[in-house]
Write a protein that holds these residues in place. Structure first.
Motif, mmCIF file in Angstrom:
data_model
loop_
_atom_site.group_PDB
_atom_site.id
_atom_site.type_symbol
_atom_site.label_atom_id
_atom_site.label_comp_id
_atom_site.label_asym_id
_atom_site.label_seq_id
_atom_site.Cartn_x
_atom_site.Cartn_y
_atom_site.Cartn_z
ATOM 1 N N SER A 220 0.826 -1.218 0.000
ATOM 2 C CA SER A 220 0.000 0.000 0.000
ATOM 3 C C SER A 220 0.857 1.264 0.000
ATOM 4 O O SER A 220 0.773 2.093 0.924
ATOM 5 C CB SER A 220 -0.951 0.007 1.213
ATOM 6 N N PRO A 221 1.683 1.449 -1.031
ATOM 7 C CA PRO A 221 2.570 2.622 -1.058
ATOM 8 C C PRO A 221 1.828 3.896 -1.442
ATOM 9 O O PRO A 221 0.728 3.851 -1.993
ATOM 10 C CB PRO A 221 3.583 2.252 -2.140
ATOM 11 N N SER A 222 2.446 5.041 -1.144
ATOM 12 C CA SER A 222 1.950 6.304 -1.693
ATOM 13 C C SER A 222 2.763 6.697 -2.916
ATOM 14 O O SER A 222 2.304 7.468 -3.753
ATOM 15 C CB SER A 222 2.023 7.419 -0.641
ATOM 16 N N VAL A 223 3.992 6.142 -3.020
ATOM 17 C CA VAL A 223 4.816 6.273 -4.219
ATOM 18 C C VAL A 223 5.280 4.878 -4.604
ATOM 19 O O VAL A 223 5.860 4.158 -3.785
ATOM 20 C CB VAL A 223 6.048 7.179 -3.984
ATOM 21 N N LEU A 224 4.995 4.486 -5.831
ATOM 22 C CA LEU A 224 5.391 3.173 -6.340
ATOM 23 C C LEU A 224 6.305 3.368 -7.537
ATOM 24 O O LEU A 224 5.887 3.900 -8.566
ATOM 25 C CB LEU A 224 4.157 2.350 -6.738
ATOM 26 N N MET A 225 7.565 2.953 -7.407
ATOM 27 C CA MET A 225 8.528 3.072 -8.497
ATOM 28 C C MET A 225 8.839 1.681 -9.042
ATOM 29 O O MET A 225 9.160 0.762 -8.280
ATOM 30 C CB MET A 225 9.820 3.728 -8.005
ATOM 31 N N THR A 226 8.737 1.517 -10.353
ATOM 32 C CA THR A 226 8.963 0.218 -10.973
ATOM 33 C C THR A 226 9.971 0.353 -12.104
ATOM 34 O O THR A 226 9.836 1.214 -12.967
ATOM 35 C CB THR A 226 7.661 -0.384 -11.532
ATOM 36 N N ALA A 227 10.989 -0.488 -12.081
ATOM 37 C CA ALA A 227 11.967 -0.549 -13.164
ATOM 38 C C ALA A 227 11.727 -1.827 -13.955
ATOM 39 O O ALA A 227 12.006 -2.923 -13.469
ATOM 40 C CB ALA A 227 13.385 -0.507 -12.604
ATOM 41 N N TYR A 228 11.154 -1.673 -15.128
ATOM 42 C CA TYR A 228 10.886 -2.811 -16.025
ATOM 43 C C TYR A 228 10.008 -3.856 -15.332
ATOM 44 O O TYR A 228 10.365 -5.025 -15.225
ATOM 45 C CB TYR A 228 12.199 -3.426 -16.512
ATOM 46 N N ALA A 229 8.846 -3.403 -14.863
ATOM 47 C CA ALA A 229 7.954 -4.254 -14.061
ATOM 48 C C ALA A 229 7.454 -5.474 -14.819
ATOM 49 O O ALA A 229 7.143 -6.495 -14.203
ATOM 50 C CB ALA A 229 6.759 -3.430 -13.571
ATOM 51 N N VAL A 230 7.342 -5.398 -16.154
ATOM 52 C CA VAL A 230 6.803 -6.528 -16.913
ATOM 53 C C VAL A 230 7.885 -7.263 -17.682
ATOM 54 O O VAL A 230 7.586 -8.080 -18.544
ATOM 55 C CB VAL A 230 5.682 -6.071 -17.874
ATOM 56 N N ARG A 231 9.158 -6.972 -17.376
ATOM 57 C CA ARG A 231 10.246 -7.662 -18.072
ATOM 58 C C ARG A 231 10.160 -9.164 -17.801
ATOM 59 O O ARG A 231 10.112 -9.610 -16.661
ATOM 60 C CB ARG A 231 11.597 -7.123 -17.606
ATOM 61 N N GLY A 232 10.136 -9.946 -18.864
ATOM 62 C CA GLY A 232 10.073 -11.396 -18.722
ATOM 63 C C GLY A 232 8.684 -11.955 -18.490
ATOM 64 O O GLY A 232 8.525 -13.162 -18.327
ATOM 65 N N LEU A 233 7.658 -11.089 -18.483
ATOM 66 C CA LEU A 233 6.292 -11.565 -18.253
ATOM 67 C C LEU A 233 5.579 -11.812 -19.581
ATOM 68 O O LEU A 233 5.781 -11.098 -20.559
ATOM 69 C CB LEU A 233 5.500 -10.548 -17.433
ATOM 70 N N ASP A 234 4.713 -12.823 -19.589
ATOM 71 C CA ASP A 234 3.916 -13.080 -20.779
ATOM 72 C C ASP A 234 2.874 -11.975 -20.939
ATOM 73 O O ASP A 234 2.644 -11.163 -20.035
ATOM 74 C CB ASP A 234 3.233 -14.446 -20.693
ATOM 75 N N ILE A 235 2.251 -11.937 -22.100
ATOM 76 C CA ILE A 235 1.323 -10.845 -22.424
ATOM 77 C C ILE A 235 0.156 -10.802 -21.443
ATOM 78 O O ILE A 235 -0.232 -9.729 -20.966
ATOM 79 C CB ILE A 235 0.815 -10.994 -23.868
#
Length: 514
Positions: free
Chosen positions: A427-442
């Motif tokens: 439950s963040p107030s700031v969410l930082m993602t670096a390549y969150a879907v890297r390696g994930l299927d569609i």
């Protein structure tokens, strides 16, 4: 399905592999043909990497047969695979951090560390010159970026002279230019009659470089089809087993308020190279701010500097504005201090098993890494981490033999699901993602996009570093473009074009007012 006529160089017959109660591959029969580039597709946990690991000698099949060049073989180790001319490049690097590039390549070769180091370095440079790679034989792995480590893995396999090359998500950490160089190498190998297998979730790459596509679903072989006779929508439907709508929502921001104000942020690498220069921007609540740029332009360092993981130079400022409270200065604070200040900051780093998770630990224990300090005694409570682990597994469809099995034994996509799910569950107030879907299927990627939009609608400030410009333009409200460590522009995600963002990524302009 269309069957091509090339001669099989590897044949799998009724190959089965299980891990506990999980059936990773069930009676898979397929072939890899001489002089082709074969793309292997499937959702996370469909058994793609496990199947290729059996060919590469990492796993041994429970049953079934493997034939190489018409002869039945037993591949019990990577050395056996190399002896058969088979080499595999894995998602997770098989490198020794304290060794140099040349020393990592020498490991496992006859003669070991007694080999002629000058000769090894000369051959490395020869391979690099031939294929357009850039590897410094004397550079330590711990000083390398993720893309440099991936390049070293490729050179390490090429050094051994393989003629059957298996690549597991190789372009996930490469720039578009490096990807094209790699594809040129693969096409040259194909022209020489060699065989290439590429596991990827990027359908545009499948359509660009492959000759044939093989599809797995839930451990079973669904079929294959010539690339020229299919399209991304049909391949997606084959992977998932039903029609999938490939649309990303973008709800309008509601009452956006400044949440992070970054001013004059600069950062220098341990080698003295300036990786960020005078970066300034504001991230608002209830919006998704995209960060675009060619790999290595400072995206990783930007998020790490905000999270307290990267030292910054004097004059840098990162102000956090909590709702209804006084602002907090984050520069100079460690991640622990940032948390103790009451800053609800979640971070999905680029290196999921290096910085994000502990590979030897199970899912609940990795959840506990973010909540252990809440324990009221020397004994850490397991109830909350176990509950969080179950929620992440159920909501994101994580495939694992056991909740307590080491996460390094899971597929790369499932590891990413655990990491992203854990950070969102906090439950963040700031969410930082670096390549969150890297390696994930569609299918899973679109689940993540939906979760990010849910966070946005709850007033979270989402900062999304991505490599797919189409996704950035469809998902983000604004896109900050980095070039050579500097802000080269901030554009409206709804009106900007792919060409405009691409130009900003590669051509540094004089700064103008945002």
């Amino acid at each position: 399905m269309i069957r091509l006529a090339e001669t099989p160089v590897i044949e799998l017959q009724n190959v089965t592999k299980t891990f506990g109660y999980v059936v990773a591959n069930s009676e898979v029969s397929m072939d890899i043909r001489s002089g082709e580039i074969l793309a292997v597709l499937g959702e996370n946990g469909s058994g793609k990497t496990t199947l290729m690991n059996m060919i590469a000698g990492i796993y041994f099949p429970d049953s079934g047969h493997i034939r190489v060049r018409g002869k039945e073989v037993s591949i019990a180790s990577p050395r056996d695979a190399f002896d058969l001319g088979i080499g595999m490049i894995h998602q997770h690097f098989k490198l020794v951090d304290v060794f140099s590039a040349a020393e990592n390549i020498m490991l496992g070769l006859d003669g070991g560390m007694l080999l002629d180091r000058k000769g090894v370095a000369a051959k490395i440079r020869e391979i690099c010159d031939r294929y357009g790679f850039e590897v410094d034989p004397d550079q330590k792995v711990y000083d390398m970026s993720v893309s440099q480590k991936q390049t070293l893995e490729i050179v390490k396999v090429l050094y051994r002279g393989v003629d059957i090359l298996i690549l597991d998500e190789p372009t996930a950490v490469l720039t578009p230019q490096e990807t094209e160089k790699l594809f040129a190498v693969l096409r040259n190998m194909k022209a020489d009659g060699k065989s290439v297998v590429i596991i990827t979730h990027k359908l545009h790459e499948v359509m660009s470089v492959s000759d044939r596509v093989a599809v797995l679903r839930k451990g079973k072989y669904i079929g294959d089809i010539a690339t020229k006779d299919t399209n991304p929508q049909e391949l997606t439907n084959m992977m998932v087993g039903r029609a999938v709508e490939l649309n990303i929502e973008r709800p309008a921001p509601v009452n956006p308020q400044p949440r992070l104000v970054v001013e004059h942020l600069s950062c220098t690498s341990p080698a003295g190279v300036q990786v960020l220069k005078d970066v300034s921007f504001t991230a608002y609540s209830g919006e998704i701010l995209g960060i675009a740029g060619i790999s290595g332009c400072g995206q990783k360092e930007l998020l790490e500097a905000i999270a307290g993981l990267q030292p910054v130079t004097a004059g840098s400022s990162v102000l956090y504005y909590p709702e209804g409270q006084a602002q907090e200065q984050l520069v100079g604070c460690s991640p622990r201090k940032i948390k103790d200040m009451g800053v609800h900051l979640s971070f999905v780093p680029e290196d999921r098993l290096g910085m994000g998770l502990v590979g030897s630990m199970g899912i609940p224990d990795n959840m506990m890494l973010r909540s252990y300090s809440e324990g009221r005694s020397i004994f850490t409570g397991h109830k909350k981490p176990n509950r969080m682990a179950k929620e992440v597994v159920d909501e994101l469809g994580v495939v694992t033999s056991s909740m307590n099995a080491p996460v390094r034994k899971m597929s790369g996509g499932n590891v990413q699901k655990v990491l992203v799910g854990r950070e969102i569950a906090l439950s963040p107030s700031v969410l930082m993602t670096a390549y969150a879907v890297r390696g994930l299927d569609i299918n899973t990627s679109y689940t993540i996009y939906h979760l990010l939009n849910e966070e946005k609608q709850q007033g979270v400030s989402v900062i999304y570093v991505g490599e797919d410009l189409d996704v950035l333009l469809a998902l983000c409200d604004r896109i900050l473009v980095l070039c050579a460590g500097q802000v080269n522009g901030i554009v409206d995600g709804k009106t900007a074009t792919k060409e405009q963002v691409g130009l900003l990524m590669t051509n540094l302009q004089e700064k103008e007012g945002d």
